[in-house]
Design a protein around this motif. Structure first.
Motif, PDB file in Angstrom:
ATOM      1  N   GLU A 159       0.985  13.999   2.491  1.00 24.92           N
ATOM      2  CA  GLU A 159      -0.127  13.226   1.567  1.00 24.92           C
ATOM      3  C   GLU A 159       0.067  11.826   2.462  1.00 24.92           C
ATOM      4  O   GLU A 159      -1.074  11.064   2.144  1.00 24.92           O
ATOM      5  N   VAL A 182      -3.387  10.172   3.464  1.00 28.34           N
ATOM      6  CA  VAL A 182      -4.098   8.851   3.114  1.00 28.34           C
ATOM      7  C   VAL A 182      -4.296   7.608   3.985  1.00 28.34           C
ATOM      8  O   VAL A 182      -4.940   6.904   4.148  1.00 28.34           O
ATOM      9  N   GLU A 233      -7.042   8.200   6.458  1.00 28.93           N
ATOM     10  CA  GLU A 233      -8.371   7.591   5.442  1.00 28.93           C
ATOM     11  C   GLU A 233      -8.603   6.208   5.910  1.00 28.93           C
ATOM     12  O   GLU A 233      -9.587   5.723   6.107  1.00 28.93           O
ATOM     13  N   ASP A 258       0.010  12.999  -6.387  1.00 30.63           N
ATOM     14  CA  ASP A 258      -1.407  13.269  -5.988  1.00 30.63           C
ATOM     15  C   ASP A 258      -1.948  12.271  -5.283  1.00 30.63           C
ATOM     16  O   ASP A 258      -1.517  11.405  -5.035  1.00 30.63           O
ATOM     17  N   LEU A 259      -3.226  12.633  -4.367  1.00 26.01           N
ATOM     18  CA  LEU A 259      -3.698  11.785  -3.227  1.00 26.01           C
ATOM     19  C   LEU A 259      -3.813  10.531  -3.945  1.00 26.01           C
ATOM     20  O   LEU A 259      -4.053   9.283  -3.458  1.00 26.01           O
ATOM     21  N   GLU A 260      -4.713  10.607  -5.111  1.00 33.05           N
ATOM     22  CA  GLU A 260      -5.188   9.147  -5.656  1.00 33.05           C
ATOM     23  C   GLU A 260      -4.118   8.164  -5.856  1.00 33.05           C
ATOM     24  O   GLU A 260      -4.091   6.956  -5.576  1.00 33.05           O
ATOM     25  N   ARG A 261      -2.758   8.731  -6.199  1.00 29.93           N
ATOM     26  CA  ARG A 261      -1.700   7.752  -6.634  1.00 29.93           C
ATOM     27  C   ARG A 261      -0.978   7.427  -5.247  1.00 29.93           C
ATOM     28  O   ARG A 261      -0.645   6.320  -5.209  1.00 29.93           O
ATOM     29  N   ARG A 266      -2.862   6.929  -2.595  1.00 31.14           N
ATOM     30  CA  ARG A 266      -3.754   5.811  -2.129  1.00 31.14           C
ATOM     31  C   ARG A 266      -3.396   4.575  -2.711  1.00 31.14           C
ATOM     32  O   ARG A 266      -3.665   3.525  -2.147  1.00 31.14           O
ATOM     33  N   GLU A 267      -3.137   4.476  -4.010  1.00 27.14           N
ATOM     34  CA  GLU A 267      -2.717   3.474  -4.932  1.00 27.14           C
ATOM     35  C   GLU A 267      -1.309   2.625  -4.091  1.00 27.14           C
ATOM     36  O   GLU A 267      -1.336   1.435  -4.187  1.00 27.14           O
ATOM     37  N   ASP A 280      -2.347   1.007  -0.897  1.00 30.95           N
ATOM     38  CA  ASP A 280      -3.191  -0.271  -0.918  1.00 30.95           C
ATOM     39  C   ASP A 280      -1.975  -1.351  -1.334  1.00 30.95           C
ATOM     40  O   ASP A 280      -2.322  -2.579  -0.921  1.00 30.95           O
TER      41      ASP A 280
END
Length: 148
Positions: free
Chosen positions: A60, A64, A67, A122-125, A127-128, A131
């Motif tokens: 994961e 990310v 991306e 999960d990918l959204e976490r 990404r956070e 960042d």
């Protein structure tokens, strides 16, 4: 704390965690980019490692970071030693280190970034977390970067 200001000696930064397969790998990639962007190739050395390295970077994390324009697929987690850490000006731990940072010594600016582990998230976490790491790396470089 003893921050390296001698222009003949590069600033050494280490990013470390237990597995060296997520947060410290992301930190290293962002630090390499900042070093390049700021023209500090001959002024900043970047180390990364873990106290119990994994076999590979977490999938994961690879996804990310891809991306964001970074290819971490060929990176291999490695062990980092106390000697390496003691040679640094800054050491950023990710909140999961099994290392007693007292062993590093008072001459090193050790910071615990206390970041969540992206492994299995999960990918959204992820990404956070990515960042947040990017902002922390930029802020660290802002601290010691001066216009030349």
């Amino acid at each position: 704390m003893s921050t390296n200001t001698d222009s003949a000696e590069p600033i050494r930064i280490a990013f470390m965690c237990v597995q060296n397969a997520g947060r410290s790998q992301m930190s290293t990639a962002f630090a390499e980019r900042e070093r390049d962007r700021r023209g500090l190739d001959d002024r900043v050395e970047i180390l990364t490692g873990g106290t119990q390295p994994a076999d590979h970077v977490h999938e994961e994390v690879i996804e990310v970071m891809d991306e964001a324009g970074f290819d971490l697929s060929d990176r291999t987690p490695r062990e980092i030693t106390i000697d390496e850490l003691q040679s640094c000006d800054y050491v950023a731990t990710m909140g999961c280190s099994t290392l007693d940072v007292g062993e590093v010594g008072s001459a090193v600016d050790v910071r615990d970034w206390a970041l969540d582990d992206p492994d299995g998230a999960d990918l959204e976490r992820v990404r956070e977390i990515r960042d947040e790491i990017e902002q922390r790396v930029i802020a660290l470089f802002d601290e010691f970067s001066v216009a030349t």
